[in-house]
Design a protein around this motif. Structure first.
Motif, short mmCIF file in Angstrom:
data_model
loop_
_atom_site.label_atom_id
_atom_site.label_comp_id
_atom_site.label_asym_id
_atom_site.label_seq_id
_atom_site.Cartn_x
_atom_site.Cartn_y
_atom_site.Cartn_z
N UNK A 139 0.78 -1.32 -0.08
CA UNK A 139 -0.27 -0.01 0.00
C UNK A 139 0.82 1.17 0.03
N UNK A 140 2.10 1.17 0.80
CA UNK A 140 2.86 2.40 0.74
C UNK A 140 3.40 2.68 -0.62
N UNK A 141 3.68 1.70 -1.41
CA UNK A 141 4.31 1.73 -2.67
C UNK A 141 3.24 2.41 -3.51
N UNK A 142 2.05 1.98 -3.37
CA UNK A 142 0.90 2.51 -4.25
C UNK A 142 0.82 3.83 -4.06
N UNK A 143 0.53 4.39 -2.69
CA UNK A 143 0.34 5.50 -2.47
C UNK A 143 1.48 6.36 -3.04
N UNK A 144 2.58 6.07 -2.89
CA UNK A 144 3.85 6.67 -3.29
C UNK A 144 3.96 7.28 -4.68
N UNK A 145 3.48 6.07 -5.73
CA UNK A 145 3.21 6.53 -7.04
C UNK A 145 2.28 7.65 -7.33
N UNK A 146 1.17 7.60 -6.58
CA UNK A 146 0.18 8.63 -6.74
C UNK A 146 0.78 10.20 -6.28
N UNK A 147 1.58 10.14 -5.18
CA UNK A 147 2.02 11.26 -4.79
C UNK A 147 3.19 11.68 -5.57
N UNK A 148 4.20 10.70 -6.03
CA UNK A 148 5.16 11.10 -7.14
C UNK A 148 4.75 11.84 -8.33
N UNK A 149 3.44 11.33 -8.69
CA UNK A 149 2.87 11.92 -9.94
C UNK A 149 2.42 13.23 -9.75
N UNK A 150 2.10 13.24 -8.67
CA UNK A 150 1.49 14.69 -8.32
C UNK A 150 2.43 15.92 -8.00
N UNK A 151 3.63 15.31 -7.11
CA UNK A 151 4.54 16.34 -6.74
C UNK A 151 5.50 16.68 -8.11
N UNK A 152 5.49 15.67 -9.18
CA UNK A 152 6.38 15.80 -10.22
C UNK A 152 5.99 17.36 -10.81
N UNK A 153 5.13 17.74 -10.55
CA UNK A 153 4.42 19.03 -11.41
C UNK A 153 4.03 20.00 -10.16
N UNK A 154 5.03 20.66 -9.82
CA UNK A 154 4.86 21.64 -8.47
C UNK A 154 3.52 22.55 -8.58
N UNK A 155 3.16 22.94 -9.93
CA UNK A 155 2.07 23.73 -10.11
C UNK A 155 0.75 23.15 -9.72
N UNK A 156 0.87 21.93 -10.06
CA UNK A 156 -0.37 21.21 -9.63
C UNK A 156 -0.66 20.56 -8.33
N UNK A 157 1.01 20.37 -7.54
CA UNK A 157 0.87 20.02 -6.10
C UNK A 157 0.50 21.37 -5.21
N UNK A 158 0.88 22.39 -5.80
CA UNK A 158 0.70 23.49 -5.00
C UNK A 158 -0.88 23.95 -4.73
#
Length: 521
Positions: A139-158
Protein backbone atom coordinates in the motif's frame (compact mmCIF):
# COMPACT_ATOMS: atom_id res chain seq x y z
CA UNK A 1 -19.75 -2.13 5.60
CA UNK A 2 -21.05 1.04 4.02
CA UNK A 3 -24.28 2.72 4.97
CA UNK A 4 -26.53 4.71 2.68
CA UNK A 5 -29.82 6.51 3.15
CA UNK A 6 -32.57 7.26 0.70
CA UNK A 7 -32.12 10.67 -0.91
CA UNK A 8 -34.46 13.62 -0.84
CA UNK A 9 -35.96 12.55 -4.16
CA UNK A 10 -37.67 9.66 -2.34
CA UNK A 11 -36.02 6.92 -4.40
CA UNK A 12 -34.12 3.90 -3.18
CA UNK A 13 -36.68 2.24 -0.94
CA UNK A 14 -34.98 2.83 2.42
CA UNK A 15 -31.63 2.52 4.15
CA UNK A 16 -28.71 0.29 3.22
CA UNK A 17 -26.96 -1.23 6.23
CA UNK A 18 -25.03 -4.13 4.70
CA UNK A 19 -22.95 -5.04 1.63
CA UNK A 20 -25.86 -6.38 -0.43
CA UNK A 21 -24.95 -4.18 -3.44
CA UNK A 22 -28.37 -4.78 -4.97
CA UNK A 23 -28.42 -1.62 -7.07
CA UNK A 24 -29.68 1.78 -5.91
CA UNK A 25 -31.38 4.83 -7.37
CA UNK A 26 -30.83 7.84 -5.14
CA UNK A 27 -28.65 10.73 -6.26
CA UNK A 28 -24.91 10.73 -5.56
CA UNK A 29 -22.51 13.55 -4.83
CA UNK A 30 -20.60 13.31 -8.15
CA UNK A 31 -23.91 14.04 -9.90
CA UNK A 32 -24.27 17.18 -7.81
CA UNK A 33 -20.73 18.18 -8.81
CA UNK A 34 -21.54 17.43 -12.43
CA UNK A 35 -24.64 19.62 -12.37
CA UNK A 36 -22.67 22.46 -10.80
CA UNK A 37 -19.94 22.31 -13.45
CA UNK A 38 -17.21 20.80 -11.25
CA UNK A 39 -15.11 18.17 -13.03
CA UNK A 40 -14.64 14.78 -11.31
CA UNK A 41 -13.33 11.29 -12.00
CA UNK A 42 -12.73 7.85 -10.47
CA UNK A 43 -9.22 6.51 -11.13
CA UNK A 44 -9.24 2.70 -11.16
CA UNK A 45 -8.33 -0.37 -13.15
CA UNK A 46 -11.18 -2.04 -15.04
CA UNK A 47 -10.14 -5.60 -14.12
CA UNK A 48 -12.37 -7.95 -16.13
CA UNK A 49 -14.72 -5.11 -16.98
CA UNK A 50 -16.72 -2.45 -15.14
CA UNK A 51 -19.95 -4.29 -15.90
CA UNK A 52 -22.17 -6.81 -14.15
CA UNK A 53 -20.41 -9.58 -16.08
CA UNK A 54 -17.08 -8.23 -14.84
CA UNK A 55 -18.39 -7.92 -11.26
CA UNK A 56 -18.02 -4.13 -11.52
CA UNK A 57 -14.25 -4.38 -11.21
CA UNK A 58 -13.95 -7.03 -8.49
CA UNK A 59 -11.70 -9.92 -9.58
CA UNK A 60 -9.94 -12.95 -8.17
CA UNK A 61 -6.68 -11.43 -9.41
CA UNK A 62 -5.72 -9.11 -6.56
CA UNK A 63 -3.39 -7.00 -8.72
CA UNK A 64 -6.01 -5.74 -11.17
CA UNK A 65 -9.49 -4.23 -10.90
CA UNK A 66 -10.87 -2.02 -8.14
CA UNK A 67 -11.64 -4.60 -5.41
CA UNK A 68 -15.31 -3.66 -5.75
CA UNK A 69 -14.60 -0.39 -3.94
CA UNK A 70 -16.05 1.94 -6.57
CA UNK A 71 -19.43 2.18 -4.88
CA UNK A 72 -20.86 4.35 -7.66
CA UNK A 73 -21.11 1.21 -9.79
CA UNK A 74 -23.79 -0.16 -7.44
CA UNK A 75 -26.14 2.65 -8.53
CA UNK A 76 -28.39 2.07 -11.52
CA UNK A 77 -27.64 5.42 -13.15
CA UNK A 78 -23.96 4.49 -13.40
CA UNK A 79 -24.59 0.88 -14.34
CA UNK A 80 -26.75 2.05 -17.23
CA UNK A 81 -24.48 4.92 -18.29
CA UNK A 82 -23.41 4.73 -21.93
CA UNK A 83 -19.97 5.52 -23.39
CA UNK A 84 -19.43 9.22 -23.90
CA UNK A 85 -21.82 10.31 -21.16
CA UNK A 86 -20.48 12.19 -18.09
CA UNK A 87 -21.34 9.37 -15.64
CA UNK A 88 -19.67 6.78 -17.87
CA UNK A 89 -16.54 8.88 -18.43
CA UNK A 90 -16.26 9.67 -14.74
CA UNK A 91 -16.98 6.29 -13.15
CA UNK A 92 -16.74 3.51 -15.75
CA UNK A 93 -13.33 4.03 -17.32
CA UNK A 94 -9.87 3.08 -16.16
CA UNK A 95 -6.59 1.39 -16.95
CA UNK A 96 -6.51 -2.16 -18.27
CA UNK A 97 -3.16 -3.46 -17.11
CA UNK A 98 -4.08 -7.03 -18.05
CA UNK A 99 -3.57 -5.81 -21.61
CA UNK A 100 -0.55 -3.61 -20.83
CA UNK A 101 0.61 -0.42 -19.15
CA UNK A 102 0.64 0.46 -15.46
CA UNK A 103 -2.00 1.29 -12.88
CA UNK A 104 -1.02 4.97 -12.97
CA UNK A 105 -0.90 5.73 -16.70
CA UNK A 106 -4.20 7.62 -16.97
CA UNK A 107 -3.57 9.50 -13.73
CA UNK A 108 -0.09 10.58 -14.83
CA UNK A 109 -1.29 11.57 -18.30
CA UNK A 110 -4.10 13.70 -16.92
CA UNK A 111 -1.65 15.54 -14.68
CA UNK A 112 0.83 16.06 -17.52
CA UNK A 113 -1.89 17.24 -19.92
CA UNK A 114 -3.53 19.60 -17.43
CA UNK A 115 -6.76 17.57 -17.42
CA UNK A 116 -6.71 16.38 -13.80
CA UNK A 117 -10.30 16.94 -12.55
CA UNK A 118 -11.11 19.32 -9.74
CA UNK A 119 -12.23 16.34 -7.61
CA UNK A 120 -10.79 12.84 -8.00
CA UNK A 121 -11.18 9.49 -6.26
CA UNK A 122 -8.49 6.79 -6.54
CA UNK A 123 -9.54 3.18 -5.97
CA UNK A 124 -6.78 0.59 -5.62
CA UNK A 125 -6.73 -3.12 -6.52
CA UNK A 126 -6.98 -5.52 -3.59
CA UNK A 127 -3.22 -6.13 -3.26
CA UNK A 128 -2.63 -2.48 -2.32
CA UNK A 129 -5.47 -2.05 0.18
CA UNK A 130 -3.45 -3.21 3.22
CA UNK A 131 -6.00 -5.85 4.15
CA UNK A 132 -4.47 -8.39 6.57
CA UNK A 133 -2.95 -10.77 4.02
CA UNK A 134 -1.40 -7.91 2.01
CA UNK A 135 1.76 -6.26 3.36
CA UNK A 136 1.41 -2.63 4.36
CA UNK A 137 4.44 -1.80 2.21
CA UNK A 138 2.46 -2.74 -0.92
CA UNK A 139 0.00 0.00 0.00
CA UNK A 140 2.82 2.41 0.81
CA UNK A 141 4.34 1.82 -2.64
CA UNK A 142 0.98 2.39 -4.34
CA UNK A 143 0.37 5.65 -2.47
CA UNK A 144 3.92 6.83 -3.21
CA UNK A 145 3.27 6.43 -6.94
CA UNK A 146 0.22 8.69 -6.68
CA UNK A 147 2.16 11.29 -4.69
CA UNK A 148 5.18 11.13 -7.00
CA UNK A 149 2.90 11.80 -9.96
CA UNK A 150 1.38 14.83 -8.26
CA UNK A 151 4.59 16.33 -6.86
CA UNK A 152 6.36 15.94 -10.21
CA UNK A 153 4.35 18.98 -11.27
CA UNK A 154 4.81 21.65 -8.56
CA UNK A 155 2.08 23.88 -9.98
CA UNK A 156 -0.42 21.02 -9.67
CA UNK A 157 0.78 19.98 -6.21
CA UNK A 158 0.63 23.58 -4.98
CA UNK A 159 -3.18 23.45 -5.15
CA UNK A 160 -3.84 19.79 -4.27
CA UNK A 161 -5.04 18.11 -1.08
CA UNK A 162 -4.76 14.31 -0.99
CA UNK A 163 -6.81 12.32 1.53
CA UNK A 164 -5.63 8.77 2.25
CA UNK A 165 -8.61 6.94 3.76
CA UNK A 166 -9.25 3.49 5.21
CA UNK A 167 -12.63 1.84 5.65
CA UNK A 168 -11.90 -0.35 8.66
CA UNK A 169 -9.53 -1.03 11.53
CA UNK A 170 -11.36 -3.88 13.32
CA UNK A 171 -11.75 -1.69 16.42
CA UNK A 172 -9.17 -3.66 18.40
CA UNK A 173 -8.03 -1.86 21.56
CA UNK A 174 -9.74 1.38 20.58
CA UNK A 175 -10.61 3.22 23.78
CA UNK A 176 -13.36 5.35 22.24
CA UNK A 177 -16.91 4.26 21.50
CA UNK A 178 -18.13 5.98 18.32
CA UNK A 179 -20.44 9.00 18.69
CA UNK A 180 -24.08 8.13 18.08
CA UNK A 181 -27.42 9.89 18.30
CA UNK A 182 -29.72 8.77 21.15
CA UNK A 183 -32.46 6.41 20.02
CA UNK A 184 -34.89 7.48 22.74
CA UNK A 185 -34.98 9.61 25.90
CA UNK A 186 -34.08 6.51 27.90
CA UNK A 187 -30.80 6.40 25.95
CA UNK A 188 -29.99 10.09 26.11
CA UNK A 189 -30.88 13.48 24.67
CA UNK A 190 -29.85 15.78 21.84
CA UNK A 191 -30.25 19.50 21.24
CA UNK A 192 -29.60 18.73 17.53
CA UNK A 193 -32.24 17.26 15.20
CA UNK A 194 -31.57 13.50 14.85
CA UNK A 195 -33.86 12.86 11.86
CA UNK A 196 -32.61 9.97 9.69
CA UNK A 197 -29.94 8.99 12.22
CA UNK A 198 -31.97 6.16 13.78
CA UNK A 199 -32.71 2.98 11.84
CA UNK A 200 -36.26 2.11 12.85
CA UNK A 201 -36.23 -1.36 11.35
CA UNK A 202 -37.26 -2.66 7.94
CA UNK A 203 -38.87 -5.72 6.41
CA UNK A 204 -35.75 -6.00 4.27
CA UNK A 205 -33.56 -6.53 7.31
CA UNK A 206 -34.48 -9.08 10.00
CA UNK A 207 -34.37 -7.49 13.45
CA UNK A 208 -32.42 -10.45 14.79
CA UNK A 209 -29.56 -9.54 12.43
CA UNK A 210 -30.02 -5.79 12.06
CA UNK A 211 -31.59 -4.37 15.21
CA UNK A 212 -33.16 -0.95 15.25
CA UNK A 213 -30.99 1.88 16.50
CA UNK A 214 -28.23 4.28 15.43
CA UNK A 215 -25.84 2.92 12.81
CA UNK A 216 -23.30 5.72 12.85
CA UNK A 217 -20.77 7.01 13.04
CA UNK A 218 -18.89 3.71 13.27
CA UNK A 219 -15.55 2.71 14.77
CA UNK A 220 -12.63 5.05 14.26
CA UNK A 221 -10.50 4.47 11.16
CA UNK A 222 -7.23 6.08 10.08
CA UNK A 223 -7.02 8.97 7.64
CA UNK A 224 -3.93 10.86 6.52
CA UNK A 225 -4.22 14.36 5.06
CA UNK A 226 -1.34 15.01 2.64
CA UNK A 227 -0.90 18.49 1.18
CA UNK A 228 1.38 21.55 1.18
CA UNK A 229 -0.74 22.90 4.08
CA UNK A 230 -0.74 19.85 6.38
CA UNK A 231 2.84 18.60 6.52
CA UNK A 232 4.76 18.09 9.75
CA UNK A 233 3.23 15.05 11.44
CA UNK A 234 0.28 16.89 12.97
CA UNK A 235 -2.64 15.14 14.64
CA UNK A 236 -6.22 16.36 14.68
CA UNK A 237 -8.69 15.15 17.32
CA UNK A 238 -11.80 16.79 15.92
CA UNK A 239 -14.58 14.31 15.19
CA UNK A 240 -14.87 13.45 11.48
CA UNK A 241 -16.75 10.83 9.48
CA UNK A 242 -17.23 9.87 5.83
CA UNK A 243 -19.47 12.89 5.24
CA UNK A 244 -16.58 15.16 6.24
CA UNK A 245 -14.92 14.58 2.86
CA UNK A 246 -18.04 15.82 1.07
CA UNK A 247 -18.20 18.82 3.37
CA UNK A 248 -14.56 19.64 2.61
CA UNK A 249 -15.46 19.76 -1.08
CA UNK A 250 -18.40 22.01 -0.17
CA UNK A 251 -16.04 24.31 1.74
CA UNK A 252 -13.50 24.36 -1.09
CA UNK A 253 -15.85 25.05 -3.99
CA UNK A 254 -19.09 26.28 -2.43
CA UNK A 255 -18.44 30.00 -2.83
CA UNK A 256 -17.52 29.59 -6.50
CA UNK A 257 -20.10 26.95 -7.37
CA UNK A 258 -23.41 27.48 -5.54
CA UNK A 259 -25.62 24.45 -5.27
CA UNK A 260 -23.09 21.79 -4.22
CA UNK A 261 -24.39 21.45 -0.66
CA UNK A 262 -25.32 17.79 -0.11
CA UNK A 263 -28.84 17.73 1.32
CA UNK A 264 -28.59 14.06 2.28
CA UNK A 265 -26.19 14.81 5.15
CA UNK A 266 -28.31 14.95 8.28
CA UNK A 267 -28.33 17.95 10.64
CA UNK A 268 -26.85 15.77 13.38
CA UNK A 269 -23.89 14.75 11.17
CA UNK A 270 -23.22 18.32 10.16
CA UNK A 271 -23.24 19.41 13.80
CA UNK A 272 -21.10 16.58 15.17
CA UNK A 273 -18.60 15.91 12.35
CA UNK A 274 -16.21 18.54 11.06
CA UNK A 275 -15.42 19.54 7.47
CA UNK A 276 -11.67 18.72 7.71
CA UNK A 277 -10.59 22.35 7.23
CA UNK A 278 -9.11 22.34 10.75
CA UNK A 279 -6.47 19.86 9.51
CA UNK A 280 -4.82 22.55 7.39
CA UNK A 281 -2.54 25.50 8.04
CA UNK A 282 -3.38 28.02 5.35
CA UNK A 283 -1.66 30.90 7.20
CA UNK A 284 1.98 29.76 7.27
CA UNK A 285 2.17 26.45 5.40
CA UNK A 286 5.90 26.63 4.71
CA UNK A 287 7.02 26.74 8.32
CA UNK A 288 8.54 23.25 8.03
CA UNK A 289 9.80 20.96 5.31
CA UNK A 290 9.37 17.20 5.53
CA UNK A 291 11.65 14.58 4.00
CA UNK A 292 9.82 11.38 3.14
CA UNK A 293 11.55 7.97 2.98
CA UNK A 294 11.99 6.10 -0.28
CA UNK A 295 9.55 3.32 -1.14
CA UNK A 296 11.68 1.70 -3.84
CA UNK A 297 12.14 -1.41 -1.70
CA UNK A 298 8.36 -1.76 -1.34
CA UNK A 299 7.62 -2.65 -4.97
CA UNK A 300 5.71 -5.98 -4.95
CA UNK A 301 8.24 -8.68 -5.96
CA UNK A 302 5.62 -10.68 -7.89
CA UNK A 303 1.95 -10.74 -8.84
CA UNK A 304 1.00 -13.83 -6.86
CA UNK A 305 -1.66 -14.18 -4.19
CA UNK A 306 0.14 -15.27 -1.04
CA UNK A 307 -1.53 -17.20 1.79
CA UNK A 308 -2.84 -15.35 4.80
CA UNK A 309 -0.14 -14.65 7.36
CA UNK A 310 -0.82 -16.56 10.57
CA UNK A 311 1.23 -15.11 13.42
CA UNK A 312 2.40 -17.34 16.22
CA UNK A 313 1.08 -16.11 19.59
CA UNK A 314 3.89 -15.26 22.02
CA UNK A 315 4.47 -17.65 24.88
CA UNK A 316 3.97 -14.84 27.38
CA UNK A 317 0.85 -12.81 26.64
CA UNK A 318 0.72 -9.06 27.30
CA UNK A 319 -1.59 -6.20 26.42
CA UNK A 320 -0.25 -3.74 23.84
CA UNK A 321 0.96 -0.40 25.18
CA UNK A 322 0.50 3.17 24.08
CA UNK A 323 3.29 4.40 21.85
CA UNK A 324 5.14 7.09 23.85
CA UNK A 325 5.88 10.60 22.66
CA UNK A 326 3.97 13.68 21.55
CA UNK A 327 2.87 15.18 18.25
CA UNK A 328 1.94 18.72 17.27
CA UNK A 329 -1.84 18.96 17.41
CA UNK A 330 -4.26 21.18 15.52
CA UNK A 331 -6.70 23.34 17.45
CA UNK A 332 -10.15 21.76 17.79
CA UNK A 333 -13.49 23.58 18.22
CA UNK A 334 -14.53 22.17 21.61
CA UNK A 335 -15.20 23.87 24.93
CA UNK A 336 -17.21 21.41 26.98
CA UNK A 337 -18.60 21.42 30.51
CA UNK A 338 -20.00 18.75 32.84
CA UNK A 339 -20.93 19.02 36.49
CA UNK A 340 -23.07 17.06 38.91
CA UNK A 341 -25.64 17.72 41.61
CA UNK A 342 -26.29 15.06 44.28
CA UNK A 343 -29.63 14.59 46.02
CA UNK A 344 -28.69 12.26 48.91
CA UNK A 345 -32.27 12.01 50.23
CA UNK A 346 -33.73 10.67 46.98
CA UNK A 347 -30.56 8.95 45.76
CA UNK A 348 -30.52 10.92 42.51
CA UNK A 349 -27.52 12.22 40.55
CA UNK A 350 -28.16 15.01 38.04
CA UNK A 351 -25.51 15.80 35.47
CA UNK A 352 -25.43 19.13 33.67
CA UNK A 353 -23.78 19.24 30.23
CA UNK A 354 -22.87 22.51 28.53
CA UNK A 355 -21.13 23.65 25.37
CA UNK A 356 -19.48 27.03 24.87
CA UNK A 357 -17.42 25.84 21.90
CA UNK A 358 -17.90 26.24 18.14
CA UNK A 359 -19.04 22.68 17.33
CA UNK A 360 -21.48 20.22 18.82
CA UNK A 361 -20.09 17.82 21.39
CA UNK A 362 -21.21 14.23 21.96
CA UNK A 363 -21.02 13.08 25.57
CA UNK A 364 -21.22 9.41 26.48
CA UNK A 365 -22.09 8.59 30.07
CA UNK A 366 -21.41 5.17 31.58
CA UNK A 367 -22.41 3.75 34.93
CA UNK A 368 -19.73 1.84 36.79
CA UNK A 369 -20.19 -1.87 37.40
CA UNK A 370 -23.11 -1.92 34.97
CA UNK A 371 -25.47 -0.25 37.41
CA UNK A 372 -27.44 1.43 34.62
CA UNK A 373 -27.30 1.34 30.79
CA UNK A 374 -25.06 3.84 28.96
CA UNK A 375 -26.51 7.04 27.54
CA UNK A 376 -25.40 9.48 24.85
CA UNK A 377 -25.96 13.24 24.67
CA UNK A 378 -25.42 15.70 21.83
CA UNK A 379 -25.09 19.33 22.89
CA UNK A 380 -24.85 22.02 20.24
CA UNK A 381 -22.88 25.28 20.60
CA UNK A 382 -24.25 27.69 23.26
CA UNK A 383 -26.64 24.94 24.43
CA UNK A 384 -26.92 22.99 27.66
CA UNK A 385 -28.76 19.90 28.78
CA UNK A 386 -29.28 17.89 31.96
CA UNK A 387 -30.43 14.43 32.93
CA UNK A 388 -30.82 12.42 36.13
CA UNK A 389 -29.99 8.92 37.36
CA UNK A 390 -32.02 7.35 40.21
CA UNK A 391 -29.80 4.90 42.07
CA UNK A 392 -31.98 4.19 45.12
CA UNK A 393 -34.74 3.00 42.78
CA UNK A 394 -32.47 0.14 41.70
CA UNK A 395 -31.34 -0.59 45.25
CA UNK A 396 -27.96 1.14 45.01
CA UNK A 397 -26.62 3.31 47.82
CA UNK A 398 -23.57 4.34 45.79
CA UNK A 399 -23.21 6.07 42.42
CA UNK A 400 -20.51 5.82 39.78
CA UNK A 401 -20.90 7.81 36.55
CA UNK A 402 -18.24 8.67 33.97
CA UNK A 403 -18.71 11.30 31.27
CA UNK A 404 -16.60 11.01 28.11
CA UNK A 405 -16.31 13.62 25.35
CA UNK A 406 -14.05 14.38 22.38
CA UNK A 407 -10.34 15.12 22.66
CA UNK A 408 -9.79 13.50 26.05
CA UNK A 409 -12.67 15.17 27.91
CA UNK A 410 -13.48 13.17 31.07
CA UNK A 411 -15.49 13.71 34.23
CA UNK A 412 -15.91 11.01 36.89
CA UNK A 413 -18.51 11.23 39.67
CA UNK A 414 -18.32 8.59 42.41
CA UNK A 415 -19.72 8.52 45.92
CA UNK A 416 -22.56 7.46 48.19
CA UNK A 417 -25.87 8.80 49.51
CA UNK A 418 -25.36 8.09 53.24
CA UNK A 419 -25.06 10.71 55.97
CA UNK A 420 -21.34 9.99 56.25
CA UNK A 421 -20.64 10.36 52.55
CA UNK A 422 -18.97 13.47 51.17
CA UNK A 423 -20.92 15.81 48.90
CA UNK A 424 -18.52 18.11 47.07
CA UNK A 425 -19.53 20.19 44.05
CA UNK A 426 -16.65 20.66 41.56
CA UNK A 427 -16.31 22.68 38.36
CA UNK A 428 -13.59 23.64 35.90
CA UNK A 429 -13.53 27.20 34.58
CA UNK A 430 -11.48 27.79 31.42
CA UNK A 431 -9.21 30.84 31.71
CA UNK A 432 -8.02 31.05 28.12
CA UNK A 433 -6.30 34.43 28.44
CA UNK A 434 -4.04 33.09 31.20
CA UNK A 435 -3.67 29.67 29.57
CA UNK A 436 -4.98 27.77 32.55
CA UNK A 437 -8.02 26.60 34.44
CA UNK A 438 -9.63 27.47 37.74
CA UNK A 439 -10.89 24.56 39.81
CA UNK A 440 -13.84 25.37 42.06
CA UNK A 441 -14.90 23.07 44.90
CA UNK A 442 -17.80 23.61 47.29
CA UNK A 443 -18.69 21.51 50.31
CA UNK A 444 -22.44 20.84 50.07
CA UNK A 445 -22.36 18.34 52.93
CA UNK A 446 -23.35 18.85 56.54
CA UNK A 447 -19.87 18.17 57.98
CA UNK A 448 -16.44 19.77 57.49
CA UNK A 449 -14.45 17.95 54.83
CA UNK A 450 -10.71 17.69 54.23
CA UNK A 451 -10.16 17.74 50.48
CA UNK A 452 -7.15 16.43 48.55
CA UNK A 453 -6.62 17.52 44.92
CA UNK A 454 -4.10 15.41 43.02
CA UNK A 455 -2.64 16.95 39.84
CA UNK A 456 -1.58 14.09 37.56
CA UNK A 457 0.82 16.24 35.55
CA UNK A 458 2.76 17.76 38.45
CA UNK A 459 2.25 14.68 40.64
CA UNK A 460 1.48 17.02 43.53
CA UNK A 461 -1.44 17.08 45.98
CA UNK A 462 -3.11 20.22 47.28
CA UNK A 463 -5.07 19.91 50.54
CA UNK A 464 -7.83 22.10 51.93
CA UNK A 465 -10.41 21.79 54.71
CA UNK A 466 -13.86 23.08 53.81
CA UNK A 467 -16.65 23.83 56.24
CA UNK A 468 -20.28 23.18 55.18
CA UNK A 469 -21.23 25.51 52.28
CA UNK A 470 -17.66 26.77 52.05
CA UNK A 471 -16.05 26.96 48.59
CA UNK A 472 -12.48 26.97 47.37
CA UNK A 473 -11.05 28.17 44.03
CA UNK A 474 -7.51 27.77 42.73
CA UNK A 475 -5.94 28.63 39.38
CA UNK A 476 -3.63 26.15 37.63
CA UNK A 477 -1.39 27.28 34.78
CA UNK A 478 -1.30 24.67 31.99
CA UNK A 479 1.46 26.16 29.83
CA UNK A 480 4.01 23.48 30.83
CA UNK A 481 1.61 20.77 29.75
CA UNK A 482 0.30 22.30 26.51
CA UNK A 483 -3.15 22.90 27.97
CA UNK A 484 -3.76 19.39 29.33
CA UNK A 485 -5.17 18.93 32.83
CA UNK A 486 -6.14 15.94 34.99
CA UNK A 487 -7.31 16.49 38.59
CA UNK A 488 -8.57 13.86 41.04
CA UNK A 489 -10.49 15.07 44.10
CA UNK A 490 -10.73 12.78 47.12
CA UNK A 491 -11.28 12.95 50.86
CA UNK A 492 -9.89 10.69 53.56
CA UNK A 493 -13.17 10.75 55.47
CA UNK A 494 -15.02 9.05 52.57
CA UNK A 495 -12.90 6.50 50.67
CA UNK A 496 -15.58 5.85 48.01
CA UNK A 497 -15.86 9.54 47.04
CA UNK A 498 -14.02 10.70 43.92
CA UNK A 499 -14.25 13.43 41.34
CA UNK A 500 -11.97 13.39 38.31
CA UNK A 501 -11.76 16.27 35.84
CA UNK A 502 -9.54 15.84 32.80
CA UNK A 503 -9.29 17.30 29.32
CA UNK A 504 -7.63 19.98 27.25
CA UNK A 505 -7.89 23.77 27.30
CA UNK A 506 -8.63 25.03 23.80
CA UNK A 507 -7.27 28.51 23.07
CA UNK A 508 -7.90 28.64 19.33
CA UNK A 509 -4.20 28.01 18.69
CA UNK A 510 -2.40 24.81 17.78
CA UNK A 511 -1.01 22.74 20.62
CA UNK A 512 0.57 19.34 21.35
CA UNK A 513 -0.86 15.91 21.95
CA UNK A 514 -1.17 14.74 25.56
CA UNK A 515 2.33 14.77 27.11
CA UNK A 516 1.24 12.01 29.49
CA UNK A 517 1.70 9.61 26.56
CA UNK A 518 5.40 10.45 26.52
CA UNK A 519 5.90 8.59 29.80
CA UNK A 520 3.63 5.59 29.22
CA UNK A 521 5.33 2.20 28.94
Amino acid sequence: MWTGWVGNDGKGGGPVIDNAELGYDWSTYPELLQNAGISWKIYQDIGNGLTAAGAWGFTSDAYIGNYGDNSLLYFHQYQNAQPGTPLYNGAKTGTNISAGGTLFDIFRNDIANGTLPQVSWVVAPEAYTEHPNWPANYGAWYVSQILDALTAYPDVWSKTAFFLTYDENDGFFDHMAPPTAPQSQAQGLSTIDTTDEIFAGSSSYPVSTFPAGPYGTGVRVPMVVISPWSKGGWVNSEVFDHTSLIRFIESRFGAQYPGIVENNITPWRRAVSGDLTSAFNFTSPNDSKVQLPSTIAYVPPDDLRHPDYKPTPPAIQAMPVQEPGTRPARAVPYELHASSQINPTEGVVTIYLGNTGKSAGVYQIYSGKGQLPPRTYTVGPTAEISDSWSFLQIGQTQYDLSVFGPNGFLRVFQGGFGAGNANLQSDILYVVRSHGVSLQIMNQGAQPCQVGIFDFYTQKTTERTLSPNQSFTQFWSLERFHGWYDFTIQTGADPIFQRRLAGHLETGSDSMSDPAFASLT
